[in-house]
Scaffold this motif. Structure first.
Motif, PDB file in Angstrom:
ATOM      1  N   SER A 152     -54.717  22.804   7.658  1.00 40.96           N
ATOM      2  CA  SER A 152     -55.978  22.079   7.802  1.00 40.96           C
ATOM      3  C   SER A 152     -56.853  22.741   8.851  1.00 40.96           C
ATOM      4  N   GLU A 153     -58.121  22.452   8.732  1.00 42.51           N
ATOM      5  CA  GLU A 153     -59.101  22.944   9.693  1.00 42.51           C
ATOM      6  C   GLU A 153     -60.167  21.870   9.836  1.00 42.51           C
ATOM      7  N   LEU A 154     -60.503  21.550  11.070  1.00 40.74           N
ATOM      8  CA  LEU A 154     -61.460  20.477  11.319  1.00 40.74           C
ATOM      9  C   LEU A 154     -62.785  20.762  10.621  1.00 40.74           C
ATOM     10  N   LEU A 189     -57.969  18.263   9.935  1.00 37.69           N
ATOM     11  CA  LEU A 189     -57.082  17.842  11.026  1.00 37.69           C
ATOM     12  C   LEU A 189     -57.027  18.923  12.090  1.00 37.69           C
ATOM     13  N   SER A 190     -56.837  18.486  13.332  1.00 38.63           N
ATOM     14  CA  SER A 190     -56.640  19.437  14.425  1.00 38.63           C
ATOM     15  C   SER A 190     -55.195  19.924  14.410  1.00 38.63           C
ATOM     16  N   PRO A 191     -54.886  21.021  15.123  1.00 38.99           N
ATOM     17  CA  PRO A 191     -53.489  21.480  15.179  1.00 38.99           C
ATOM     18  C   PRO A 191     -52.532  20.402  15.677  1.00 38.99           C
ATOM     19  N   GLU A 192     -52.950  19.604  16.657  1.00 39.85           N
ATOM     20  CA  GLU A 192     -52.088  18.524  17.146  1.00 39.85           C
ATOM     21  C   GLU A 192     -51.876  17.469  16.075  1.00 39.85           C
ATOM     22  N   ASP A 193     -52.947  17.138  15.341  1.00 45.20           N
ATOM     23  CA  ASP A 193     -52.813  16.158  14.264  1.00 45.20           C
ATOM     24  C   ASP A 193     -51.884  16.665  13.173  1.00 45.20           C
ATOM     25  N   CYS A 194     -51.923  17.963  12.880  1.00 43.20           N
ATOM     26  CA  CYS A 194     -51.046  18.524  11.847  1.00 43.20           C
ATOM     27  C   CYS A 194     -49.577  18.372  12.212  1.00 43.20           C
ATOM     28  N   SER A 231     -58.309  19.761   4.172  1.00 44.41           N
ATOM     29  CA  SER A 231     -56.868  19.915   4.375  1.00 44.41           C
ATOM     30  C   SER A 231     -56.206  20.246   3.039  1.00 44.41           C
TER      31      SER A 231
END
Length: 487
Positions: free
Chosen positions: A467-469, A419-424, A473
Motif C-alpha cells: 500500500s501507499e498513502l 495505508l502507511s507502513p505502520e498501518d500495513c 492498496s
C-alpha cells in the motif's frame, strides 16, 4: 635344644664330680670321659630325631591348612586326612585351633567382601543417578540455580549460565551475592537461605536474556538443606542453601496482555452502539419524537447500531470458532475463479451505489484449490467489501487471479486512501482501525483478522498487503494449488 642343654649339663656335672668317685688311674678316667661323651652324643641324637619328627608333623598340618579354602576351614573334619600318630597329638590340637581362627578370619573376610561389593554397587548406582540427574538438569530449558549456605553457586545449568552470565566449575564457585544481573533474584534467594525453617517462595521477575530481550520468569525458590547436617531439613539450627527454578512465562504474559486488550477492545466496540441505542430509546420513551419522520429517523439509527452490534458478535464468534478449531471445515477441490466471480456478483450493487468501478482480471487457466466454499467466499467478500469502503466515489477496485508455479494467487487492488507502513504491519490485528479513515466507514476492526485466520489457519496459505498513502492498496492472498497439494 632341650636335649642338647640336658646333655651339656650332664657332661659338666660328670666332669666336676668325677675326681671324687672315679678311680684315679688315667685309663679309668678316660673311660669315664668317653662314656659321658657317648651319653652326650646319644642324647643329642635322640633330641635331633624327636625334633625332626615334630617338624615333619607340623609341616604336614601346615601344608593341609594351606590347602583348605574358606569352606574347608569351616569343616571340623577337614584335618582328618592327615595321619594321626602319638607324637602328633599336640600339633593336631594346635592345627585345629589355627583352623578355627582362620575360619573366623575367613568369615569376617567374606562379610567384608560382601559389604565392599554392596558399597561398590551403591556407589555405581549413586554415580549413575548423579550423572543422569546432571544430564536432566543440564538439558532443561528452564534455568536452575542452587547456592550453598555460604552463598556460593554450587549448581547452574547451561540455561542459568547463559541467562545470568555466570560460569561454574568444580574448582570455582562464584559468590551469588556479587552478581548484578538481577537484584530481585539475589534478594529472593538470600531471603530464602536466611530463613531458619524450610520454606518455598515464588515471584515473577523481568530479566534480560543473552540477546538483550526482556522476558518474564516465574521464580520458585526453596530451601536446600545439607544432608550431612544433623537434624535434617527440619532442624532450625541447620545451615540452609537455596535452589531456584526459573520458568519462562513471557508467552503466558503476552497472552494475558492480548486477552486484556481484546476484552477492552470488545467492550469499547460494544459500548458505542449500545450507548447510541440506549440514547435513542430514551428519547423515544421521553416523547422527544413528536412526528412520524423523527421517530423513523430514531428507529433507523437504532436499527443501524443493532446491525453493527450483530456484525461484531458474528465476527467474534467466527474468529473464536476458527481459533478454537471447532468450525466445521469441508474442503473440496474447486475453481478459485468461480468463487471470485461469485464475490463480485454479490458486491456489484454496493459498488454501483458508491459509483465505484468493480472489474475483474481472472487468469485463463483453471486455478484449482482445495478449500471450504463458504469460508473462502467469506474471506474474498471481506477483502472486496473492505476495498469498496475505503475507496472514494469514482474510484476503482480490481479483483485479479493468477498462477505462480504451484501456488494460486488472487489480489484485490483498489485506488483508495492507502495505508502507511505502520498501518500495513498492524492492519491484521484485532480491532485495529486506521484513525484517519474511521469517518469513511463504520467497522469492527475484525474483518481483516478474520480473513487472515481463514487464509492461514484454515487453508494453509498466507496474506500480504502492499500500500501507499493516497494511491490505494493491494491485498494479496496466496493459496496452495491442487498440483502442489498432490505433490
Amino acid at each position: 635344644m632341650a636335649f642338647l642343654a640336658v646333655a651339656c649339663t650332664t657332661l659338666g656335672v660328670a666332669w666336676v664330680v668325677e675326681p671324687f668317685f672315679a678311680p684315679t688311674t688315667w685309663p679309668a678316667r678316660l673311660g669315664l670321659v668317653l662314656g659321658g661323651t657317648a651319653l652326650l652324643l646319644g642324647t643329642i641324637r635322640l633330641g635331633l630325631s624327636q625334633s625332626t619328627k615334630a617338624g615333619a608333623s607340623a609341616q604336614r598340618y601346615i601344608d593341609r591348612l594351606c590347602e583348605l579354602d574358606s569352606l574347608g576351614l569351616q569343616d571340623d573334619n577337614s584335618l582328618d586326612i592327615v595321619p594321626v600318630r602319638k607324637e602328633d597329638v599336640q600339633w593336631r590340637e594346635l592345627a585345629h585351633k589355627i583352623r578355627r581362627r582362620l575360619a573366623e578370619f575367613a568369615a569376617q573376610a567374606d562379610e567384608v567382601e560382601m559389604a565392599r561389593a554392596g558399597v561398590e554397587v551403591r556407589i555405581r548406582r549413586i554415580s549413575a543417578e548423579r550423572d543422569q540427574l546432571s544430564e536432566i538438569v543440564a538439558g532443561l530449558s528452564d534455568p536452575v540455580l542452587a547456592i550453598d549456605p555460604f552463598g556460593e553457586i554450587v549448581l547452574a545449568n547451561p540455561s542459568a549460565e547463559r541467562l545470568l552470565d555466570i560460569r561454574t566449575t568444580a574448582e570455582s564457585h562464584p559468590i551469588f551475592d556479587q552478581l548484578q544481573q538481577c537484584e530481585e533474584l539475589v534478594n529472593l534467594l538470600a531471603e530464602t537461605r536466611r530463613r531458619k525453617a524450610p520454606i518455598q517462595k515464588s515471584s515473577e521477575l523481568n530479566l534480560a536474556d543473552s540477546d538483550g530481550n526482556e522476558r518474564w520468569y516465574r521464580v520458585t525458590c526453596r530451601t536446600l538443606t545439607n544432608p550431612q547436617e544433623s537434624g535434617g531439613a527440619n532442624d532450625r539450627n541447620a545451615a540452609h542453601g537455596a535452589v531456584a527454578v526459573l520458568s519462562d512465562i513471557s508467552g503466558t504474559r503476552a497472552i494475558q496482555k492480548r486477552n486484556a486488550e481484546f476484552v477492552s477492545a470488545v467492550s469499547h466496540e460494544m459500548k458505542t452502539p449500545l450507548s447510541s441505542i440506549r440514547a435513542y430509546v430514551e428519547l423515544l420513551v421521553d416523547g422527544e419524537a413528536d412526528d412520524e419522520a423523527t421517530r423513523g429517523e430514531f428507529l433507523g439509527v437504532i436499527n443501524d447500531q443493532t446491525d453493527r452490534l450483530q456484525r461484531l458478535i458474528d465476527n467474534l464468534l467466527s474468529l473464536a470458532r476458527i481459533e478454537a478449531g471447532v468450525v466445521a471445515v469441508n474442503k473440496v477441490p474447486q475453481s478459485l475463479n468461480e468463487r471470485l466471480a461469485e464475490t463480485v456478483r454479490v458486491l456489484e450493487p454496493t459498488a454501483e451505489q458508491k459509483d465505484i468501478r468493480l472489474t475483474t482480471d481472472f487468469s485463463q487457466l483453471y486455478l484449482g484449490v482445495l478449500a471450504d466454499r463458504d469460508l473462502l467466499l467469506q474471506g474474498a467478500i471481506n477483502l472486496v467489501s473492505n476495498a469498496l469502503k475505503y475507496t472514494h466515489r469514482g474510484g476503482s477496485v480490481t479483483v485479479r487471479s493468477k498462477l505462480n508455479d504451484q501456488e494460486v494467487i488472487f489480489e484485490v487492488q483498489d485506488s483508495g486512501v492507502g495505508l502507511s507502513p505502520e498501518d500495513c504491519q498492524r492492519v491484521f490485528e484485532k480491532f485495529y482501525r486506521v484513525s484517519k479513515d474511521r469517518d469513511m466507514a463504520q467497522g469492527t476492526g475484525l474483518g481483516l483478522p478474520l480473513v487472515k485466520h481463514i487464509v492461514e489457519d484454515v487453508h494453509g496459505g498466507r496474506i500480504e498487503v502492499d500500500s501507499e498513502l493516497g494511491r490505494g492498496s493491494t491485498f494479496r492472498v496466496i493459496l496452495p494449488g491442487l498440483a502442489q497439494l498432490s505433490a
